[in-house]
Scaffold this motif. Sequence first.
Motif, PDB file in Angstrom:
ATOM      1  N   LEU A  73      34.366  11.409  -1.364  1.00  0.00           N
ATOM      2  CA  LEU A  73      35.797  11.445  -1.098  1.00  0.00           C
ATOM      3  C   LEU A  73      36.509  10.367  -1.895  1.00  0.00           C
ATOM      4  O   LEU A  73      35.929   9.340  -2.241  1.00  0.00           O
ATOM      5  CB  LEU A  73      36.061  11.212   0.393  1.00  0.00           C
ATOM      6  CG  LEU A  73      35.490  12.239   1.367  1.00  0.00           C
ATOM      7  CD1 LEU A  73      35.628  11.730   2.797  1.00  0.00           C
ATOM      8  CD2 LEU A  73      36.197  13.578   1.209  1.00  0.00           C
ATOM      9  N   GLU A 126      41.569   9.938   0.527  1.00  0.00           N
ATOM     10  CA  GLU A 126      41.047  10.884   1.517  1.00  0.00           C
ATOM     11  C   GLU A 126      40.340  10.170   2.660  1.00  0.00           C
ATOM     12  O   GLU A 126      40.497  10.529   3.830  1.00  0.00           O
ATOM     13  CB  GLU A 126      40.107  11.869   0.831  1.00  0.00           C
ATOM     14  CG  GLU A 126      40.841  12.864  -0.058  1.00  0.00           C
ATOM     15  CD  GLU A 126      39.946  13.561  -1.065  1.00  0.00           C
ATOM     16  OE1 GLU A 126      40.439  14.488  -1.736  1.00  0.00           O
ATOM     17  OE2 GLU A 126      38.749  13.173  -1.192  1.00  0.00           O
ATOM     18  N   TRP A 129      43.006   8.733   4.984  1.00  0.00           N
ATOM     19  CA  TRP A 129      43.649   9.734   5.842  1.00  0.00           C
ATOM     20  C   TRP A 129      42.711  10.203   6.947  1.00  0.00           C
ATOM     21  O   TRP A 129      43.126  10.349   8.101  1.00  0.00           O
ATOM     22  CB  TRP A 129      44.130  10.919   5.003  1.00  0.00           C
ATOM     23  CG  TRP A 129      45.472  10.689   4.378  1.00  0.00           C
ATOM     24  CD1 TRP A 129      45.790   9.753   3.419  1.00  0.00           C
ATOM     25  CD2 TRP A 129      46.688  11.395   4.660  1.00  0.00           C
ATOM     26  NE1 TRP A 129      47.119   9.831   3.085  1.00  0.00           N
ATOM     27  CE2 TRP A 129      47.698  10.837   3.830  1.00  0.00           C
ATOM     28  CE3 TRP A 129      47.014  12.450   5.504  1.00  0.00           C
ATOM     29  CZ2 TRP A 129      49.016  11.294   3.852  1.00  0.00           C
ATOM     30  CZ3 TRP A 129      48.323  12.914   5.532  1.00  0.00           C
ATOM     31  CH2 TRP A 129      49.311  12.337   4.709  1.00  0.00           C
ATOM     32  N   VAL A 181      38.479  19.716   2.390  1.00  0.00           N
ATOM     33  CA  VAL A 181      39.162  18.854   1.425  1.00  0.00           C
ATOM     34  C   VAL A 181      39.352  19.660   0.152  1.00  0.00           C
ATOM     35  O   VAL A 181      38.379  20.088  -0.473  1.00  0.00           O
ATOM     36  CB  VAL A 181      38.354  17.577   1.139  1.00  0.00           C
ATOM     37  CG1 VAL A 181      39.019  16.768   0.031  1.00  0.00           C
ATOM     38  CG2 VAL A 181      38.241  16.728   2.393  1.00  0.00           C
ATOM     39  N   LEU A 239      42.953  19.206   4.049  1.00  0.00           N
ATOM     40  CA  LEU A 239      43.479  17.994   3.425  1.00  0.00           C
ATOM     41  C   LEU A 239      43.715  18.294   1.952  1.00  0.00           C
ATOM     42  O   LEU A 239      42.778  18.670   1.237  1.00  0.00           O
ATOM     43  CB  LEU A 239      42.472  16.860   3.583  1.00  0.00           C
ATOM     44  CG  LEU A 239      42.971  15.423   3.471  1.00  0.00           C
ATOM     45  CD1 LEU A 239      43.928  15.092   4.619  1.00  0.00           C
ATOM     46  CD2 LEU A 239      41.791  14.445   3.482  1.00  0.00           C
ATOM     47  N   LEU A 290      45.159  16.314  -0.915  1.00  0.00           N
ATOM     48  CA  LEU A 290      45.660  15.078  -1.494  1.00  0.00           C
ATOM     49  C   LEU A 290      45.424  14.993  -2.999  1.00  0.00           C
ATOM     50  O   LEU A 290      46.224  14.401  -3.726  1.00  0.00           O
ATOM     51  CB  LEU A 290      45.004  13.869  -0.815  1.00  0.00           C
ATOM     52  CG  LEU A 290      45.281  13.704   0.682  1.00  0.00           C
ATOM     53  CD1 LEU A 290      44.452  12.560   1.245  1.00  0.00           C
ATOM     54  CD2 LEU A 290      46.757  13.463   0.944  1.00  0.00           C
ATOM     55  N   ARG A 291      44.344  15.582  -3.477  1.00  0.00           N
ATOM     56  CA  ARG A 291      44.002  15.471  -4.897  1.00  0.00           C
ATOM     57  C   ARG A 291      45.005  16.246  -5.748  1.00  0.00           C
ATOM     58  O   ARG A 291      45.255  17.425  -5.521  1.00  0.00           O
ATOM     59  CB  ARG A 291      42.588  15.996  -5.154  1.00  0.00           C
ATOM     60  CG  ARG A 291      41.532  15.254  -4.365  1.00  0.00           C
ATOM     61  CD  ARG A 291      40.136  15.706  -4.721  1.00  0.00           C
ATOM     62  NE  ARG A 291      39.169  15.193  -3.743  1.00  0.00           N
ATOM     63  CZ  ARG A 291      37.856  15.188  -3.919  1.00  0.00           C
ATOM     64  NH1 ARG A 291      37.343  15.674  -5.045  1.00  0.00           N
ATOM     65  NH2 ARG A 291      37.055  14.705  -2.979  1.00  0.00           N
TER      66      ARG A 291
END
Length: 218
Positions: free
Chosen positions: A23, A27, A30, A52, A76, A78-79
């Motif tokens: 991760l 990540e 979070w 993810v 999730l 985020l990337r």
Amino acid sequence: MRQPVCFALICCFNSIDACAADLTAQEVRWLKAAAPVLAFSQTQQLVFDITVQPQAGPNDVALAMGFADGRCKLVLSLRGNPDAEKVLADMPLEQQDLLIETMAAHELGHCWRYAQHAWHALPAGFVGSGDSAARREEAYADLVALAWVQMRHPGQYSAVYRWLSGLRDSSSLSGGNHDTRTWLRLASDPQRLGVQAQPFADVASLWRDGVNLDNPEN
């Protein structure tokens, strides 16, 4: 739903540190902030998959709840998401983990409704338009998030309430799925959320009151 990262994310549910090598630091942050909500979900028999995203899509929000094959899917994204932390931008750093936790509690509210086979259902005895079904679900989840804060972080309720109200008070949201202001006004006094220390039950009465106000047909 997009394909998940190839590693087994169930370990992140039980031991985030064990997955840290797979991760990003963002990540991990979070997921650790959301950990109290994830732990609580297990006590409520709300077991869901954590995905993810290897690359966020153009309209993906940082944290979302989806449903597939009868299961909740906490996603999730985020990337590659430049707007992932936009909702935290104006908040003090020391409060940001609590706000991520609050967002996770919001998503937990969605999962609860889905698991109870109540998704888009009205309270007993109510009528309403299907056009407002999504808004009612967002309102329920917002109230669960606030009830969580009142239950776990009562001293921070006012700050979180102001933050959430600010997010929902945008003119661009007026009348849309995330226009939950009718319900948020009812929750300005945290004591109205209930005293059962169980967020799903605590918000039921206030959510019904908001449904009634949001739809004059009732």
